[in-house]
Design a protein around this motif. Structure first.
Motif, PDB file in Angstrom:
ATOM      1  N   UNK A 160      47.077  26.884 -21.594  1.00  0.00           N
ATOM      2  CA  UNK A 160      47.045  28.244 -21.053  1.00  0.00           C
ATOM      3  C   UNK A 160      47.938  28.314 -19.820  1.00  0.00           C
ATOM      4  N   UNK A 161      49.016  27.530 -19.854  1.00  0.00           N
ATOM      5  CA  UNK A 161      49.885  27.372 -18.679  1.00  0.00           C
ATOM      6  C   UNK A 161      51.153  28.213 -18.752  1.00  0.00           C
ATOM      7  N   UNK A 162      51.061  29.384 -19.387  1.00  0.00           N
ATOM      8  CA  UNK A 162      52.126  30.374 -19.277  1.00  0.00           C
ATOM      9  C   UNK A 162      53.256  30.227 -20.272  1.00  0.00           C
ATOM     10  N   UNK A 163      54.198  31.159 -20.156  1.00  0.00           N
ATOM     11  CA  UNK A 163      55.265  31.255 -21.146  1.00  0.00           C
ATOM     12  C   UNK A 163      56.171  30.029 -21.155  1.00  0.00           C
ATOM     13  N   UNK A 164      56.271  29.312 -20.041  1.00  0.00           N
ATOM     14  CA  UNK A 164      57.076  28.087 -19.988  1.00  0.00           C
ATOM     15  C   UNK A 164      56.178  26.856 -20.107  1.00  0.00           C
ATOM     16  N   UNK A 165      55.171  26.939 -20.926  1.00  0.00           N
ATOM     17  CA  UNK A 165      54.118  25.940 -21.039  1.00  0.00           C
ATOM     18  C   UNK A 165      54.630  24.506 -21.177  1.00  0.00           C
ATOM     19  N   UNK A 166      54.222  23.674 -20.228  1.00  0.00           N
ATOM     20  CA  UNK A 166      54.521  22.239 -20.267  1.00  0.00           C
ATOM     21  C   UNK A 166      53.829  21.580 -21.464  1.00  0.00           C
ATOM     22  N   UNK A 167      52.581  21.934 -21.701  1.00  0.00           N
ATOM     23  CA  UNK A 167      51.823  21.331 -22.789  1.00  0.00           C
ATOM     24  C   UNK A 167      52.403  21.725 -24.144  1.00  0.00           C
ATOM     25  N   UNK A 168      52.804  22.989 -24.284  1.00  0.00           N
ATOM     26  CA  UNK A 168      53.390  23.437 -25.558  1.00  0.00           C
ATOM     27  C   UNK A 168      54.664  22.653 -25.869  1.00  0.00           C
ATOM     28  N   UNK A 169      55.489  22.415 -24.874  1.00  0.00           N
ATOM     29  CA  UNK A 169      56.718  21.649 -25.096  1.00  0.00           C
ATOM     30  C   UNK A 169      56.398  20.222 -25.536  1.00  0.00           C
ATOM     31  N   UNK A 173      55.924  22.499 -30.101  1.00  0.00           N
ATOM     32  CA  UNK A 173      55.777  23.791 -30.780  1.00  0.00           C
ATOM     33  C   UNK A 173      56.932  24.697 -30.358  1.00  0.00           C
ATOM     34  N   UNK A 174      57.813  25.088 -31.279  1.00  0.00           N
ATOM     35  CA  UNK A 174      58.938  25.958 -30.919  1.00  0.00           C
ATOM     36  C   UNK A 174      58.499  27.414 -30.740  1.00  0.00           C
ATOM     37  N   UNK A 175      59.352  28.185 -30.073  1.00  0.00           N
ATOM     38  CA  UNK A 175      59.049  29.599 -29.823  1.00  0.00           C
ATOM     39  C   UNK A 175      60.248  30.455 -30.218  1.00  0.00           C
ATOM     40  N   UNK A 176      59.957  31.727 -30.419  1.00  0.00           N
ATOM     41  CA  UNK A 176      60.994  32.742 -30.622  1.00  0.00           C
ATOM     42  C   UNK A 176      60.997  33.662 -29.410  1.00  0.00           C
ATOM     43  N   UNK A 177      62.166  33.859 -28.817  1.00  0.00           N
ATOM     44  CA  UNK A 177      62.292  34.698 -27.624  1.00  0.00           C
ATOM     45  C   UNK A 177      63.135  35.925 -27.936  1.00  0.00           C
ATOM     46  N   UNK A 178      62.869  37.010 -27.227  1.00  0.00           N
ATOM     47  CA  UNK A 178      63.727  38.192 -27.275  1.00  0.00           C
ATOM     48  C   UNK A 178      63.604  38.937 -25.952  1.00  0.00           C
ATOM     49  N   UNK A 267      61.658  43.084 -18.970  1.00  0.00           N
ATOM     50  CA  UNK A 267      60.890  43.150 -20.216  1.00  0.00           C
ATOM     51  C   UNK A 267      61.457  42.164 -21.237  1.00  0.00           C
ATOM     52  N   UNK A 268      60.576  41.348 -21.747  1.00  0.00           N
ATOM     53  CA  UNK A 268      60.969  40.369 -22.751  1.00  0.00           C
ATOM     54  C   UNK A 268      59.742  39.996 -23.561  1.00  0.00           C
ATOM     55  N   UNK A 269      59.954  39.244 -24.614  1.00  0.00           N
ATOM     56  CA  UNK A 269      58.845  38.815 -25.444  1.00  0.00           C
ATOM     57  C   UNK A 269      59.057  37.401 -25.937  1.00  0.00           C
ATOM     58  N   UNK A 270      57.957  36.799 -26.369  1.00  0.00           N
ATOM     59  CA  UNK A 270      58.024  35.438 -26.883  1.00  0.00           C
ATOM     60  C   UNK A 270      56.803  35.184 -27.759  1.00  0.00           C
TER      61      UNK A 270
END
Length: 418
Positions: A160-169, A173-178, A267-270
């Motif tokens: 739950x450490x935000x959009x630049x998540x250390x744990x997710x990396x 787990x890849x992400x899609x950004x726009x 404004x952005x999304x991920x």
């Protein structure tokens, strides 16, 4: 190195979504830790918590603490403020049409996190640290080390450490950004006329301008503009900004005053490609980032938290390992449709305002006209908004009795401090 603390679930990240995830898991009988820094006491943002999120707060027994500083959202008014030839009629969604006193409540982030932090101190292990600096998967879960040298082992890790998540990396787990060619200017203010609990959203060619009711005769503002105009608005002194805002909303609430410091957010999304992998699941902005339109972001995060608590507790009661692949896969599947539908809806609304293509504008206007004309359509839209059919969760469901108290099975959570 200190001896490792052992938990069923370690939540990395201590914002509202992370704290609610930790509290819900602890209330479900799971030994839980929340790891992260203290909340920013100067956070001037306001969270619009819809009915499902309020039900989670009630089931955790925290509503009596938060209600005095929350403002009810009894109505949502949509106004077509575009310059198109065909302008849709105004649409008012009234909570009473679906037998609710309010769609939800607006509460300052600082007040919300203060209440959640206070509860976390007695209900779970709250490990305060700047960050988690290392993550290692093990046969039985994960091994974490904090910036202060504290070590934690857990069967399941909730990032739950935000959009630049250390744990997710680290979980791979890849992400899609726009992104959007827009910036949101955010502030709050006072006004002489009552808002009557109604939020007003002006649909403008550069994006929505939303006024959200606060306590008393105060409101919060999310003003979406082009980058150039947003920068101009931010450079204005308070009097100049008030004059600019009054040109849009003075007839609604009267002259505004007591302007709070302004902030801006591009404004952005991920979205993550998966919401769980290995012994990691994603919560809140670690899994999905949506623009501040339609009050979707934090409410999605609360539903993530509810799903995690329910699925992990069900795994435990069914004799499965909390961090087993089938448990993580079940969480991933449970969140996909809900997140995708909300991201799609917010993206569609925002881009429909930005386009100059007549067909899109006509379709948007026709949709609003249908909602204005049909009580049945409005009721369907409102029910889906407050209780998504794609995310049926016990923790977000209405409480039949004991409003403001923890529901059966969630009352008197056992402290699980290290």
């Amino acid at each position: 190195m200190k001896d490792a603390h052992q938990f069923d679930i370690a939540v990395v990240g201590a914002g509202p979504a992370g704290l609610v995830a930790g509290l819900a898991c602890a209330a479900s009988g799971l030994k839980t830790a929340v790891i992260g820094p203290r909340a920013d006491a100067a956070d001037g943002r306001v969270a619009a918590l819809l009915n499902g999120s309020i039900n989670v707060i009630k089931r955790l027994g925290l509503w009596e603490t938060i209600e005095p500083v929350a403002a009810p959202l009894t109505g949502i008014r949509l106004v077509d403020a575009t310059d198109h030839i065909f302008r849709a009629p105004e649409v008012l969604f009234d909570a009473s049409e679906i037998d609710l006193p309010a769609f939800g409540y607006n509460v300052a982030n600082s007040d919300l996190t203060r209440a959640l932090e206070a509860a976390a101190e007695t209900r779970l292990a709250r490990i305060t640290t700047r960050a988690v600096t290392s993550f290692e998967s093990t046969d039985s879960g994960a091994f974490l080390t904090t910036a202060d040298g504290e070590t934690v082992t857990a069967s399941l890790v909730a990032a739950a450490d935000g959009r630049n998540s250390f744990i997710r990396r680290y979980a791979g787990i890849p992400v899609t950004d726009w992104s959007y060619p827009q910036i949101a200017v955010v502030t709050s203010f006072a006004h002489p006329r009552p808002h009557n609990g109604v939020s007003t959203e002006l649909h403008r060619p550069s994006g929505p301008l939303t006024v959200v009711p606060g306590p008393g005769n105060t409101s919060s503002l999310v003003w979406v503009e082009t980058p150039r105009e947003a920068e101009r608005l931010l450079r204005l002194d308070d009097d100049g900004f008030i004059r600019a805002l009054n040109t849009h909303i003075a007839p609604l609430l009267g002259p505004i005053s007591a302007l709070a410091p302004r902030r801006s957010y591009p404004l952005s999304g991920q979205t993550a490609m998966r919401f769980g992998k290995g012994c990691v699941v994603l919560i809140g902005e670690a899994g999905h980032v949506v623009p501040p339109i339609g009050a979707q972001g934090l409410n999605l995060g609360f539903r993530d938290a509810a799903a995690l608590a329910e699925i992990a507790a069900a795994a435990r009661s069914g004799g499965s390992a909390i961090g087993a692949p089938e448990t993580v896969d079940r969480y991933d599947r449970s969140r996909r449709a809900d997140v995708a539908s909300r991201v799609f809806a917010v993206n569609l609304l925002n881009r429909s305002l930005l386009t100059s293509f007549p067909g899109v504008n006509l379709a948007r206007g026709a949709g609003l006209a249908a909602l204005a004309a049909s009580r049945t359509l409005r009721q369907q839209a409102m029910r889906e908004g407050v209780s998504p059919s794609l995310a049926p969760l016990m923790l977000t469901a209405p409480i039949a009795a004991g409003v403001g108290k923890a529901a059966p099975g969630l009352d008197a959570p056992s402290p699980s401090r290290a």
